[in-house]
Design a protein around this motif. Structure first.
Motif, PDB file in Angstrom:
ATOM      1  N   UNK A  70       0.819  -1.200   0.000  1.00  0.00           N
ATOM      2  CA  UNK A  70       0.000   0.000   0.000  1.00  0.00           C
ATOM      3  C   UNK A  70       0.854   1.251   0.000  1.00  0.00           C
ATOM      4  N   UNK A  71       0.221   2.388   0.267  1.00  0.00           N
ATOM      5  CA  UNK A  71       0.975   3.648   0.273  1.00  0.00           C
ATOM      6  C   UNK A  71       2.047   3.653   1.360  1.00  0.00           C
ATOM      7  N   UNK A  72       3.132   4.342   1.068  1.00  0.00           N
ATOM      8  CA  UNK A  72       4.232   4.468   2.024  1.00  0.00           C
ATOM      9  C   UNK A  72       4.294   5.903   2.489  1.00  0.00           C
ATOM     10  N   UNK A  73       4.798   6.080   3.675  1.00  0.00           N
ATOM     11  CA  UNK A  73       5.115   7.429   4.091  1.00  0.00           C
ATOM     12  C   UNK A  73       6.307   7.906   3.275  1.00  0.00           C
ATOM     13  N   UNK A  74       6.287   9.152   2.885  1.00  0.00           N
ATOM     14  CA  UNK A  74       7.399   9.703   2.101  1.00  0.00           C
ATOM     15  C   UNK A  74       8.713   9.496   2.838  1.00  0.00           C
ATOM     16  N   UNK A  75       8.715   9.771   4.131  1.00  0.00           N
ATOM     17  CA  UNK A  75       9.951   9.629   4.900  1.00  0.00           C
ATOM     18  C   UNK A  75      10.441   8.184   4.909  1.00  0.00           C
ATOM     19  N   UNK A  76       9.513   7.228   4.985  1.00  0.00           N
ATOM     20  CA  UNK A  76       9.907   5.810   4.960  1.00  0.00           C
ATOM     21  C   UNK A  76      10.529   5.449   3.612  1.00  0.00           C
ATOM     22  N   UNK A 114      11.989   7.567   1.504  1.00  0.00           N
ATOM     23  CA  UNK A 114      13.276   8.270   1.466  1.00  0.00           C
ATOM     24  C   UNK A 114      14.310   7.523   2.307  1.00  0.00           C
ATOM     25  N   UNK A 115      13.911   7.073   3.496  1.00  0.00           N
ATOM     26  CA  UNK A 115      14.834   6.305   4.336  1.00  0.00           C
ATOM     27  C   UNK A 115      15.283   5.023   3.643  1.00  0.00           C
ATOM     28  N   UNK A 116      14.370   4.382   2.915  1.00  0.00           N
ATOM     29  CA  UNK A 116      14.725   3.176   2.161  1.00  0.00           C
ATOM     30  C   UNK A 116      15.746   3.463   1.076  1.00  0.00           C
ATOM     31  N   UNK A 117      15.580   4.579   0.385  1.00  0.00           N
ATOM     32  CA  UNK A 117      16.525   4.970  -0.668  1.00  0.00           C
ATOM     33  C   UNK A 117      17.889   5.289  -0.051  1.00  0.00           C
ATOM     34  N   UNK A 118      17.867   6.062   1.038  1.00  0.00           N
ATOM     35  CA  UNK A 118      19.113   6.427   1.727  1.00  0.00           C
ATOM     36  C   UNK A 118      19.832   5.177   2.221  1.00  0.00           C
ATOM     37  N   UNK A 119      19.083   4.270   2.840  1.00  0.00           N
ATOM     38  CA  UNK A 119      19.682   3.052   3.377  1.00  0.00           C
ATOM     39  C   UNK A 119      20.242   2.136   2.311  1.00  0.00           C
TER      40      UNK A 119
END
Length: 147
Positions: A48-54, A56-61
């Protein structure tokens, strides 16, 4: 006579960059960057939808990039119609994004099958275990360096 190298940063790097170049070759006709593909994959695999911060954190990680760069990548995918921001800070993959992800996944899956063909399963298991341990240790070092 050549000897098989012992796994080290150079061997891992060569494998990474060769694999990344193959993936980028698959992505070029779709006009999608490596970073955008990583973000699209994270959104496609979300339940489903993700929080933007989550997201972004996935991309950063995953890519070890700055959060501002990751936010820019999300913005690019929203502008391209591959992600949508349903409400403030809630991101969802669009049908177009899901179709693109499916096409790229099928193409890269076929390439990966050729690359891994003939490598015994037990060798892949050992390599996976070793690379996972190296990743964990490198991530721990990054945490130490950022303090």
């Amino acid at each position: 006579m050549t000897t098989t190298p012992v796994v080290d940063a150079r061997v891992i790097g060569l494998a990474h960059y060769a694999s990344r170049a193959v993936l980028e070759g698959v992505l070029v006709p779709y006009g999608v960057s490596f970073r955008q593909n990583v973000a699209l994959r994270l959104a496609a695999l979300a339940d489903g939808p993700s929080g933007r911060d989550a997201l972004v954190d996935g991309i950063v990680g995953t890519l070890k990039v700055d959060a501002s760069d990751a936010h820019g990548t999300v913005d690019e995918l929203v502008s391209a119609g591959l992600l949508t921001e349903e409400e403030p800070s809630r991101i969802r993959i669009t049908d177009a994004g899901r179709q693109l992800y499916a096409k790229v996944s099928a193409e890269t899956g076929a390439v990966a099958a050729r690359i891994y063909a003939g490598i015994p399963e037990e060798d892949r298991v050992v390599a996976g275990r070793v690379l996972t341990l190296i990743t964990e240790r490198a991530n721990a070092e990054l945490t130490t360096l950022k303090k």
